[in-house]
Each structure stands twice: as C-alpha cells, then as structure tokens.
Design a protein around this motif. Structure first.
Motif, PDB file in Angstrom:
ATOM      1  N   ARG A 111       4.785  -0.853  -5.504  1.00 46.00           N
ATOM      2  CA  ARG A 111       5.713   0.018  -4.544  1.00 46.00           C
ATOM      3  C   ARG A 111       5.996   1.031  -5.716  1.00 46.00           C
ATOM      4  N   MET A 112       6.279   2.149  -4.984  1.00 46.94           N
ATOM      5  CA  MET A 112       6.669   3.351  -5.509  1.00 46.94           C
ATOM      6  C   MET A 112       7.354   4.279  -4.402  1.00 46.94           C
ATOM      7  N   VAL A 113       8.483   5.017  -4.954  1.00 47.71           N
ATOM      8  CA  VAL A 113       9.232   5.683  -3.857  1.00 47.71           C
ATOM      9  C   VAL A 113       9.066   7.351  -4.325  1.00 47.71           C
ATOM     10  N   ILE A 114       8.754   8.221  -3.392  1.00 49.42           N
ATOM     11  CA  ILE A 114       8.367   9.534  -3.786  1.00 49.42           C
ATOM     12  C   ILE A 114       9.319  10.393  -3.075  1.00 49.42           C
ATOM     13  N   ALA A 115      10.016  10.979  -3.817  1.00 49.79           N
ATOM     14  CA  ALA A 115      11.114  11.815  -3.199  1.00 49.79           C
ATOM     15  C   ALA A 115      10.167  13.240  -2.851  1.00 49.79           C
ATOM     16  N   THR A 116      10.342  13.699  -1.609  1.00 50.34           N
ATOM     17  CA  THR A 116       9.490  14.796  -1.136  1.00 50.34           C
ATOM     18  C   THR A 116      10.499  15.687  -0.759  1.00 50.34           C
ATOM     19  N   GLY A 117      11.653  15.639  -1.035  1.00 50.67           N
ATOM     20  CA  GLY A 117      12.799  17.000  -0.589  1.00 50.67           C
ATOM     21  C   GLY A 117      13.552  16.266   0.531  1.00 50.67           C
ATOM     22  N   PRO A 118      13.321  16.497   1.735  1.00 54.61           N
ATOM     23  CA  PRO A 118      13.974  15.969   3.149  1.00 54.61           C
ATOM     24  C   PRO A 118      13.715  14.408   3.096  1.00 54.61           C
ATOM     25  N   PHE A 119      12.554  13.822   2.702  1.00 54.07           N
ATOM     26  CA  PHE A 119      12.553  12.406   3.147  1.00 54.07           C
ATOM     27  C   PHE A 119      11.970  11.790   1.654  1.00 54.07           C
ATOM     28  N   ASP A 120      12.445  10.427   1.378  1.00 53.00           N
ATOM     29  CA  ASP A 120      11.821   9.889   0.485  1.00 53.00           C
ATOM     30  C   ASP A 120      10.823   8.710   1.060  1.00 53.00           C
ATOM     31  N   LEU A 121       9.539   8.741   0.527  1.00 50.86           N
ATOM     32  CA  LEU A 121       8.536   7.983   1.116  1.00 50.86           C
ATOM     33  C   LEU A 121       8.244   6.856   0.238  1.00 50.86           C
ATOM     34  N   THR A 122       7.803   5.688   1.029  1.00 51.15           N
ATOM     35  CA  THR A 122       7.565   4.637   0.166  1.00 51.15           C
ATOM     36  C   THR A 122       5.951   4.464   0.144  1.00 51.15           C
ATOM     37  N   ALA A 123       5.434   4.077  -0.981  1.00 53.35           N
ATOM     38  CA  ALA A 123       4.052   3.887  -0.882  1.00 53.35           C
ATOM     39  C   ALA A 123       3.782   2.612  -1.840  1.00 53.35           C
ATOM     40  N   TYR A 124       2.585   2.222  -1.835  1.00 51.16           N
ATOM     41  CA  TYR A 124       2.062   1.053  -2.416  1.00 51.16           C
ATOM     42  C   TYR A 124       0.806   1.803  -3.176  1.00 51.16           C
ATOM     43  N   VAL A 125       0.450   1.427  -4.403  1.00 53.70           N
ATOM     44  CA  VAL A 125      -0.419   2.071  -5.155  1.00 53.70           C
ATOM     45  C   VAL A 125      -1.263   1.311  -6.042  1.00 53.70           C
ATOM     46  N   ARG A 126      -2.599   1.168  -6.058  1.00 55.56           N
ATOM     47  CA  ARG A 126      -3.252   0.604  -6.980  1.00 55.56           C
ATOM     48  C   ARG A 126      -4.257   1.328  -7.680  1.00 55.56           C
ATOM     49  N   VAL A 127      -4.330   1.668  -8.991  1.00 59.28           N
ATOM     50  CA  VAL A 127      -5.159   2.464  -9.512  1.00 59.28           C
ATOM     51  C   VAL A 127      -6.177   1.882 -10.632  1.00 59.28           C
ATOM     52  N   ARG A 128      -7.428   1.654 -10.538  1.00 58.68           N
ATOM     53  CA  ARG A 128      -8.012   1.052 -11.302  1.00 58.68           C
ATOM     54  C   ARG A 128      -9.222   1.992 -12.029  1.00 58.68           C
ATOM     55  N   ASP A 129      -9.512   2.927 -11.560  1.00 58.80           N
ATOM     56  CA  ASP A 129     -10.528   3.849 -12.186  1.00 58.80           C
ATOM     57  C   ASP A 129     -10.121   5.362 -11.779  1.00 58.80           C
ATOM     58  N   PRO A 130      -9.101   5.903 -12.507  1.00 56.20           N
ATOM     59  CA  PRO A 130      -8.412   7.356 -12.294  1.00 56.20           C
ATOM     60  C   PRO A 130      -9.593   8.359 -11.956  1.00 56.20           C
ATOM     61  N   ALA A 131     -10.953   8.183 -12.460  1.00 57.65           N
ATOM     62  CA  ALA A 131     -11.808   9.103 -12.328  1.00 57.65           C
ATOM     63  C   ALA A 131     -12.082   9.251 -10.996  1.00 57.65           C
ATOM     64  N   GLN A 132     -12.207   8.169 -10.208  1.00 60.17           N
ATOM     65  CA  GLN A 132     -12.681   8.170  -8.971  1.00 60.17           C
ATOM     66  C   GLN A 132     -11.757   8.647  -7.757  1.00 60.17           C
ATOM     67  N   PRO A 133     -12.335   8.927  -6.573  1.00 61.88           N
ATOM     68  CA  PRO A 133     -11.389   9.201  -5.410  1.00 61.88           C
ATOM     69  C   PRO A 133     -10.553   8.237  -5.063  1.00 61.88           C
ATOM     70  N   MET A 134      -9.514   8.503  -4.387  1.00 63.97           N
ATOM     71  CA  MET A 134      -8.459   7.517  -3.814  1.00 63.97           C
ATOM     72  C   MET A 134      -8.556   7.320  -2.422  1.00 63.97           C
ATOM     73  N   VAL A 135      -8.448   6.107  -1.887  1.00 69.54           N
ATOM     74  CA  VAL A 135      -8.492   5.907  -0.435  1.00 69.54           C
ATOM     75  C   VAL A 135      -6.695   6.010  -0.051  1.00 69.54           C
ATOM     76  N   VAL A 136      -6.518   6.781   0.786  1.00 76.63           N
ATOM     77  CA  VAL A 136      -5.129   6.727   1.007  1.00 76.63           C
ATOM     78  C   VAL A 136      -4.960   6.366   2.692  1.00 76.63           C
ATOM     79  N   TYR A 137      -4.014   5.240   2.991  1.00 77.15           N
ATOM     80  CA  TYR A 137      -3.724   4.741   4.201  1.00 77.15           C
ATOM     81  C   TYR A 137      -2.387   5.286   4.599  1.00 77.15           C
ATOM     82  N   VAL A 138      -2.291   5.939   5.747  1.00 73.93           N
ATOM     83  CA  VAL A 138      -1.089   6.396   6.340  1.00 73.93           C
ATOM     84  C   VAL A 138      -0.599   5.497   7.440  1.00 73.93           C
ATOM     85  N   GLU A 139       0.681   4.980   7.475  1.00 74.03           N
ATOM     86  CA  GLU A 139       1.012   3.987   8.579  1.00 74.03           C
ATOM     87  C   GLU A 139       1.162   4.656   9.655  1.00 74.03           C
TER      88      GLU A 139
END
Length: 270
Positions: A40-68
């Motif tokens: 879990r991480m909480v991202i301050a974006t200005g008006p909203f704090d967004l909750t995210a859950y993240v796994r990074v195993r190979d930073p050189a590869q693209p990331m798949v992001v799921y939006v609830e």
C-alpha cells in the motif's frame, strides 16, 4: 437547541460508522493485496489522496495499472452512500491475478483515503470530472517505473482509464472489464439523470482508435449491457486495434476472476 444537538449527534455517529466501515474495507484490501505482494501507498495529488497497491519486480519493464470501479457509491438507486470504498474491490482482485513483473492498483478518489475534498459529488455526478481525471493521472505519474503503461479499468474505472489515455503519450494498451465506456448512454439506458459535471469517454473515442484495446462484456451484466461497448467501438471509426470479448455468464460484479487475465491486446494488420 435540543434539535440542533440531536443533528450533531447523528452527524458524529454517521462519521464514526463511516470510519469503521472504511477500516474494515481497508483490512479486506490489505489481505487481498498481500496474496500477490502488492504494498500500500497513499499518493497526494492535490485535491485527493489516492490509495494504491504496487508491486515492482523489474523496473525496466512496463507497468500494468488497474483502476477501480465506482465502489460502494450508492446505497440504493436514488440514495448515495456515505463512503464509496468498495466492499468487493474487483479491480484489486483482478490485479492480484496478474503475473506481470510490475503491477499497480489505483483506487478512485475518496476510496480508502478520505480528505477535505471528498464531497459526495465525487462518487455520484462528478465521478468523471476533470479534476478527478487530472488527479488520477498524477497518481499514474507517481507510481510508474518506466515510460510505458498498460491500463485496465473495471466498471467506472474504465471511464477514468480511457479519459486519462487521451491526454497521455505513455499508454501502450487499454483493457476494460464491464466498462463504463459511455456514461450518458448508461444513464439513458437506466432512466437516471445525466452527469453534466462529468466527462464521457465515448465523446473522445476517435482519439483512442490507435491504441490496442480489448473490452470484456458480461452476457448477464444488467448494469453495463454489451451494447455500451458495441456503441463505443462503432464511435472509434477505425476498429483495427479494438475488440470485444463476451463472457456469457458474467454479471457486472461476478464471473471475471475465472477468465482473468486476458492477453494484452495488439492491433491487427491492415
């Protein structure tokens, strides 16, 4: 004076109950995320704090992001809830099934993370408002590991994903699951009021025609019927990069985990 005190007590009780519900739903999300090593991480974006859950195993590869999706936005057809945090976070449940090296999940504004900007409008008629799309796009910038992203949106999260994709140059593909690809079309289908404060992804469909995209629709989905995706594909103009996968027995919130993940889409040869 007594009446005012009674109102204050009820308001305090509602706030307390909402906080307890959020804590319980957060614990559920933590348990789901832990099964796949998402943190879990909480991202301050200005008006909203967004909750995210993240796994990074190979930073050189693209990331798949799921939006609830929209979560527990409504208690009934006409009554909004006090807390949009999902009880059954389908976007997160799909994310933990993804074996890609870099996976992230983004909750929507006011889900899991509460703040002063969290007004009911942001999970009702302004849930796809400009400020929501801007804040969520900022969230993407904070979690991405490389310059490229694959986006997956569940239900209303699909609308957010598509709207973000029109203003970014780092999106490799789009996948939607029971996706709200035409918010006004869905509202007309159900006979509910329009959302003038929100953006509608079908209005910008031609700008997404170049992106590889797959839209999963449920044969038993009574919330977002297959005709919504069909209308969106028709609006693209050029459908070489788009396809629909129909899951016959899937409803809006059931039947998706058993078929996930579907392959990352690609464009067909002309």
């Amino acid at each position: 004076m007594i009446a005012r005190l009674h109102i204050l007590v009820l308001a305090a009780l509602a706030t307390s109950l909402t906080a307890c519900a959020t804590q319980d739903r957060t614990a559920t999300a933590e348990a789901i995320a832990a099964t796949a090593g998402l943190r879990r991480m909480v991202i301050a974006t200005g008006p909203f704090d967004l909750t995210a859950y993240v796994r990074v195993r190979d930073p050189a590869q693209p990331m798949v992001v799921y939006v609830e999706g929209d979560g527990a936005a409504w208690r009934s057809r006409s009554e909004p809830s006090l807390d949009p945090t999902p009880r059954y976070p389908m976007g997160l449940r799909l994310a933990v099934l993804d074996r890609s090296p870099n996976v992230a999940y983004l909750a929507r504004p006011c889900q899991y993370s509460w703040g002063s900007a969290c007004k009911m409008a942001y999970w009702t008629d302004r849930r796809f408002a400009e400020e929501v799309i801007t804040a969520t796009s900022t969230g993407l910038d904070r979690i991405k590991t490389t310059g490229r992203l694959h986006l997956v949106g569940y239900s209303g999260g699909a609308a957010v994903a598509l709207l973000m994709a029109t203003r970014r140059s780092d999106i490799l593909s789009l996948r939607s699951v029971a996706g709200n690809l035409d918010s006004e079309g869905i509202n007309r289908h159900h006979g509910v009021s329009a959302m003038p404060g929100s953006l509608n992804p079908i209005d910008v469909a031609p700008r997404l025609a170049h992106l590889p995209q797959t839209h999963l629709v449920g044969g038993d989905d009574k919330v977002v019927p297959p005709l919504i995706a069909e209308g969106f594909i028709a609006r693209l103009g050029e459908a070489r990069c788009a396809s629909i996968i129909r899951i016959p027995k899937a409803s809006h919130d059931d039947g998706w985990e058993s078929v996930w993940p579907v392959p990352i889409p690609s464009c067909r040869n002309p």
